[in-house]
Write a protein that holds these residues in place. Structure first.
Motif, PDB file in Angstrom:
ATOM      1  N   ARG A  77       0.837  -1.209   0.000  1.00  0.00           N
ATOM      2  CA  ARG A  77       0.000   0.000   0.000  1.00  0.00           C
ATOM      3  C   ARG A  77       0.870   1.256   0.000  1.00  0.00           C
ATOM      4  O   ARG A  77       0.598   2.226  -0.709  1.00  0.00           O
ATOM      5  CB  ARG A  77      -0.930  -0.026   1.217  1.00  0.00           C
ATOM      6  N   MET A  78       1.944   1.266   0.803  1.00  0.00           N
ATOM      7  CA  MET A  78       2.840   2.417   0.827  1.00  0.00           C
ATOM      8  C   MET A  78       3.533   2.580  -0.524  1.00  0.00           C
ATOM      9  O   MET A  78       3.730   3.695  -1.011  1.00  0.00           O
ATOM     10  CB  MET A  78       3.871   2.258   1.943  1.00  0.00           C
ATOM     11  N   GLY A  79       3.891   1.456  -1.144  1.00  0.00           N
ATOM     12  CA  GLY A  79       4.487   1.523  -2.473  1.00  0.00           C
ATOM     13  C   GLY A  79       3.530   2.108  -3.492  1.00  0.00           C
ATOM     14  O   GLY A  79       3.932   2.887  -4.369  1.00  0.00           O
ATOM     15  N   ILE A  80       2.244   1.747  -3.396  1.00  0.00           N
ATOM     16  CA  ILE A  80       1.229   2.308  -4.299  1.00  0.00           C
ATOM     17  C   ILE A  80       1.110   3.810  -4.091  1.00  0.00           C
ATOM     18  O   ILE A  80       1.011   4.574  -5.050  1.00  0.00           O
ATOM     19  CB  ILE A  80      -0.127   1.612  -4.062  1.00  0.00           C
ATOM     20  N   PHE A  81       1.143   4.227  -2.830  1.00  0.00           N
ATOM     21  CA  PHE A  81       1.055   5.661  -2.537  1.00  0.00           C
ATOM     22  C   PHE A  81       2.264   6.405  -3.096  1.00  0.00           C
ATOM     23  O   PHE A  81       2.133   7.477  -3.708  1.00  0.00           O
ATOM     24  CB  PHE A  81       0.952   5.885  -1.030  1.00  0.00           C
ATOM     25  N   GLY A 109       2.519 -19.045   3.467  1.00  0.00           N
ATOM     26  CA  GLY A 109       1.347 -19.821   3.082  1.00  0.00           C
ATOM     27  C   GLY A 109       0.095 -18.985   2.921  1.00  0.00           C
ATOM     28  O   GLY A 109      -1.023 -19.511   2.980  1.00  0.00           O
ATOM     29  N   VAL A 110       0.255 -17.682   2.728  1.00  0.00           N
ATOM     30  CA  VAL A 110      -0.890 -16.789   2.567  1.00  0.00           C
ATOM     31  C   VAL A 110      -0.694 -15.932   1.315  1.00  0.00           C
ATOM     32  O   VAL A 110       0.406 -15.808   0.784  1.00  0.00           O
ATOM     33  CB  VAL A 110      -1.089 -15.857   3.789  1.00  0.00           C
ATOM     34  N   GLY A 111      -1.777 -15.355   0.871  1.00  0.00           N
ATOM     35  CA  GLY A 111      -1.733 -14.425  -0.249  1.00  0.00           C
ATOM     36  C   GLY A 111      -2.620 -13.245   0.039  1.00  0.00           C
ATOM     37  O   GLY A 111      -3.455 -13.281   0.949  1.00  0.00           O
ATOM     38  N   TRP A 112      -2.419 -12.150  -0.724  1.00  0.00           N
ATOM     39  CA  TRP A 112      -3.288 -10.980  -0.591  1.00  0.00           C
ATOM     40  C   TRP A 112      -3.535 -10.375  -1.953  1.00  0.00           C
ATOM     41  O   TRP A 112      -2.781 -10.599  -2.907  1.00  0.00           O
ATOM     42  CB  TRP A 112      -2.683  -9.870   0.289  1.00  0.00           C
ATOM     43  N   VAL A 130     -14.276 -20.701  -9.694  1.00  0.00           N
ATOM     44  CA  VAL A 130     -13.597 -19.439  -9.433  1.00  0.00           C
ATOM     45  C   VAL A 130     -14.329 -18.673  -8.338  1.00  0.00           C
ATOM     46  O   VAL A 130     -15.546 -18.469  -8.414  1.00  0.00           O
ATOM     47  CB  VAL A 130     -13.536 -18.557 -10.702  1.00  0.00           C
ATOM     48  N   LEU A 131     -13.582 -18.263  -7.316  1.00  0.00           N
ATOM     49  CA  LEU A 131     -14.121 -17.376  -6.295  1.00  0.00           C
ATOM     50  C   LEU A 131     -13.411 -16.043  -6.436  1.00  0.00           C
ATOM     51  O   LEU A 131     -12.198 -15.960  -6.246  1.00  0.00           O
ATOM     52  CB  LEU A 131     -13.880 -17.937  -4.892  1.00  0.00           C
ATOM     53  N   TRP A 132     -14.152 -15.004  -6.787  1.00  0.00           N
ATOM     54  CA  TRP A 132     -13.541 -13.680  -6.934  1.00  0.00           C
ATOM     55  C   TRP A 132     -13.188 -13.139  -5.553  1.00  0.00           C
ATOM     56  O   TRP A 132     -14.022 -13.096  -4.660  1.00  0.00           O
ATOM     57  CB  TRP A 132     -14.479 -12.726  -7.668  1.00  0.00           C
ATOM     58  N   LEU A 133     -11.935 -12.749  -5.394  1.00  0.00           N
ATOM     59  CA  LEU A 133     -11.411 -12.314  -4.102  1.00  0.00           C
ATOM     60  C   LEU A 133     -11.419 -10.804  -3.935  1.00  0.00           C
ATOM     61  O   LEU A 133     -11.147 -10.310  -2.838  1.00  0.00           O
ATOM     62  CB  LEU A 133      -9.968 -12.825  -3.944  1.00  0.00           C
ATOM     63  N   THR A 134     -11.711 -10.078  -4.991  1.00  0.00           N
ATOM     64  CA  THR A 134     -11.660  -8.612  -4.966  1.00  0.00           C
ATOM     65  C   THR A 134     -13.033  -8.013  -5.244  1.00  0.00           C
ATOM     66  O   THR A 134     -13.813  -8.561  -6.027  1.00  0.00           O
ATOM     67  CB  THR A 134     -10.678  -8.093  -6.024  1.00  0.00           C
ATOM     68  N   PRO A 135     -13.334  -6.860  -4.647  1.00  0.00           N
ATOM     69  CA  PRO A 135     -14.594  -6.167  -4.943  1.00  0.00           C
ATOM     70  C   PRO A 135     -14.504  -5.415  -6.256  1.00  0.00           C
ATOM     71  O   PRO A 135     -13.427  -5.291  -6.853  1.00  0.00           O
ATOM     72  CB  PRO A 135     -14.724  -5.197  -3.764  1.00  0.00           C
ATOM     73  N   VAL A 136     -15.638  -4.911  -6.702  1.00  0.00           N
ATOM     74  CA  VAL A 136     -15.714  -4.075  -7.910  1.00  0.00           C
ATOM     75  C   VAL A 136     -16.119  -2.673  -7.492  1.00  0.00           C
ATOM     76  O   VAL A 136     -17.121  -2.495  -6.787  1.00  0.00           O
ATOM     77  CB  VAL A 136     -16.741  -4.640  -8.918  1.00  0.00           C
ATOM     78  N   HIS A 137     -15.346  -1.689  -7.921  1.00  0.00           N
ATOM     79  CA  HIS A 137     -15.620  -0.294  -7.572  1.00  0.00           C
ATOM     80  C   HIS A 137     -16.199   0.422  -8.789  1.00  0.00           C
ATOM     81  O   HIS A 137     -15.477   1.026  -9.577  1.00  0.00           O
ATOM     82  CB  HIS A 137     -14.337   0.401  -7.111  1.00  0.00           C
ATOM     83  N   SER A 138     -17.497   0.321  -8.956  1.00  0.00           N
ATOM     84  CA  SER A 138     -18.160   0.991 -10.074  1.00  0.00           C
ATOM     85  C   SER A 138     -19.457   1.624  -9.590  1.00  0.00           C
ATOM     86  O   SER A 138     -20.003   1.241  -8.546  1.00  0.00           O
ATOM     87  CB  SER A 138     -18.454   0.009 -11.219  1.00  0.00           C
ATOM     88  N   ALA A 139     -19.948   2.583 -10.357  1.00  0.00           N
ATOM     89  CA  ALA A 139     -21.196   3.249 -10.009  1.00  0.00           C
ATOM     90  C   ALA A 139     -22.392   2.301 -10.141  1.00  0.00           C
ATOM     91  O   ALA A 139     -23.446   2.536  -9.544  1.00  0.00           O
ATOM     92  CB  ALA A 139     -21.404   4.477 -10.890  1.00  0.00           C
ATOM     93  N   ALA A 140     -22.228   1.215 -10.890  1.00  0.00           N
ATOM     94  CA  ALA A 140     -23.331   0.258 -11.052  1.00  0.00           C
ATOM     95  C   ALA A 140     -23.629  -0.460  -9.743  1.00  0.00           C
ATOM     96  O   ALA A 140     -24.781  -0.790  -9.457  1.00  0.00           O
ATOM     97  CB  ALA A 140     -22.983  -0.746 -12.142  1.00  0.00           C
ATOM     98  N   ASN A 141     -22.600  -0.725  -8.940  1.00  0.00           N
ATOM     99  CA  ASN A 141     -22.778  -1.338  -7.621  1.00  0.00           C
ATOM    100  C   ASN A 141     -22.176  -0.420  -6.564  1.00  0.00           C
ATOM    101  O   ASN A 141     -21.327  -0.814  -5.765  1.00  0.00           O
ATOM    102  CB  ASN A 141     -22.152  -2.739  -7.566  1.00  0.00           C
ATOM    103  N   ASP A 170      -6.922   7.036  -4.228  1.00  0.00           N
ATOM    104  CA  ASP A 170      -7.981   6.136  -3.785  1.00  0.00           C
ATOM    105  C   ASP A 170      -7.359   4.940  -3.067  1.00  0.00           C
ATOM    106  O   ASP A 170      -6.475   4.269  -3.605  1.00  0.00           O
ATOM    107  CB  ASP A 170      -8.792   5.632  -4.976  1.00  0.00           C
ATOM    108  N   GLU A 171      -7.836   4.692  -1.850  1.00  0.00           N
ATOM    109  CA  GLU A 171      -7.328   3.565  -1.080  1.00  0.00           C
ATOM    110  C   GLU A 171      -7.715   2.246  -1.752  1.00  0.00           C
ATOM    111  O   GLU A 171      -8.880   2.014  -2.073  1.00  0.00           O
ATOM    112  CB  GLU A 171      -7.886   3.580   0.339  1.00  0.00           C
ATOM    113  N   PRO A 172      -6.743   1.361  -1.956  1.00  0.00           N
ATOM    114  CA  PRO A 172      -7.085   0.060  -2.532  1.00  0.00           C
ATOM    115  C   PRO A 172      -7.808  -0.831  -1.523  1.00  0.00           C
ATOM    116  O   PRO A 172      -7.573  -0.731  -0.313  1.00  0.00           O
ATOM    117  CB  PRO A 172      -5.714  -0.533  -2.887  1.00  0.00           C
ATOM    118  N   ALA A 173      -8.679  -1.669  -2.024  1.00  0.00           N
ATOM    119  CA  ALA A 173      -9.288  -2.700  -1.185  1.00  0.00           C
ATOM    120  C   ALA A 173      -8.275  -3.824  -0.999  1.00  0.00           C
ATOM    121  O   ALA A 173      -7.537  -4.171  -1.925  1.00  0.00           O
ATOM    122  CB  ALA A 173     -10.552  -3.235  -1.845  1.00  0.00           C
ATOM    123  N   VAL A 174      -8.225  -4.388   0.208  1.00  0.00           N
ATOM    124  CA  VAL A 174      -7.248  -5.431   0.537  1.00  0.00           C
ATOM    125  C   VAL A 174      -7.983  -6.676   1.013  1.00  0.00           C
ATOM    126  O   VAL A 174      -8.921  -6.589   1.805  1.00  0.00           O
ATOM    127  CB  VAL A 174      -6.272  -4.959   1.642  1.00  0.00           C
TER     128      VAL A 174
END
Length: 240
Positions: A77-81, A109-112, A130-141, A170-174
């Motif tokens: 996250r700090m690298g993204i900033f 043994g973990v991922g993010w 497939v299980l989607w692990l990330t949210p969607v940031h759109s005006a539709a939802n 914009d803060e990323p979802a984790v």
């Protein structure tokens, strides 16, 4: 949202949309003995330099991972900033992008995942689901509800509520998960997972750029099916 898709293991598939003058999807993968680090970026049509915008941002993060011994979501996250500040200094006024990051920590043994916009990361289980692990940031939802075919058909779908842009950070979802829960992972831009998968459109006739990366813990060689030079693979296992 989950589902069953047909994947080629350790592959990058990317195709320019018929309504686009260039393919602005791109991906970088870095790995060493301990970590698999992948970045997927979908630059919008805003600005003239979307490809350079994405490349500069990805390179900044890849260089961080090369130097950083122990990674964590906070480090990324700090690298993204910091990369956001770098883009500001380079004067990318109009450019915007959606992105997703996948980190597989073999030792722990973990991922993010970290994401902004409508690029997604999914875990594929032993049954091929497939299980989607990330949210969607759109005006539709806009209220954060699960993205469905109803949202995919909305005119608000392409209005992102979070993205990479220099005017605002914009803060990323984790999210975090156990590696043992999945056999492999996929990363997809909205042209692939919305238009092709959800809406069932033929990938050869899509109007939007469409891309998907598939990875396992043992990456090896990456099979490339792309119409441009939009994939970077850095295998640092032999250097250690």
């Amino acid at each position: 949202m989950g589902g069953r898709l047909q994947f080629t293991l350790n592959s990058w598939l990317s195709k320019k949309g018929s309504n686009k003058h260039e393919n602005r999807d791109s991906c970088s993968v870095y790995l060493n003995h301990d970590v698999v680090f992948a970045i997927l970026v979908d630059a919008t049509d805003h600005g003239l330099n979307g490809i350079e915008f994405s490349s500069d941002w990805k390179n900044h993060l890849i260089n961080l991972v090369k130097k950083q011994g122990n990674l964590s979501p906070a480090h990324i996250r700090m690298g993204i900033f910091n990369a956001h500040c770098m883009l500001r200094n380079k004067g990318y006024i109009h450019e915007k992008a959606a992105y997703a990051i996948l980190v597989l920590d073999k030792k722990a043994g973990v991922g993010w995942t970290l994401n902004c916009g409508d690029c997604r990361v999914g875990g594929v289980n032993r049954n091929g689901d497939v299980l989607w692990l990330t949210p969607v940031h759109s005006a539709a939802n806009a209220f954060g509800e699960e993205f469905t075919i109803k949202h995919a058909q909305s005119i608000e779908r392409n209005s992102l509520t979070k993205c990479l842009r220099i005017r605002h950070f914009d803060e990323p979802a984790v999210s975090q998960f156990e590696l043992d829960n999945y056999e492999m992972w996929c990363m997809a831009t909205d042209g692939f997972w919305v238009d092709h998968v959800l809406l069932g459109e033929d990938i050869t006739t899509l109007k939007d750029d469409a891309s998907v990366l598939t990875l396992a813990l043992s990456v090896g060689d990456i099979n490339l099916q792309t119409d441009c030079a939009n994939f970077e693979y850095i295998n640092n296992t032999s250097a250690e």
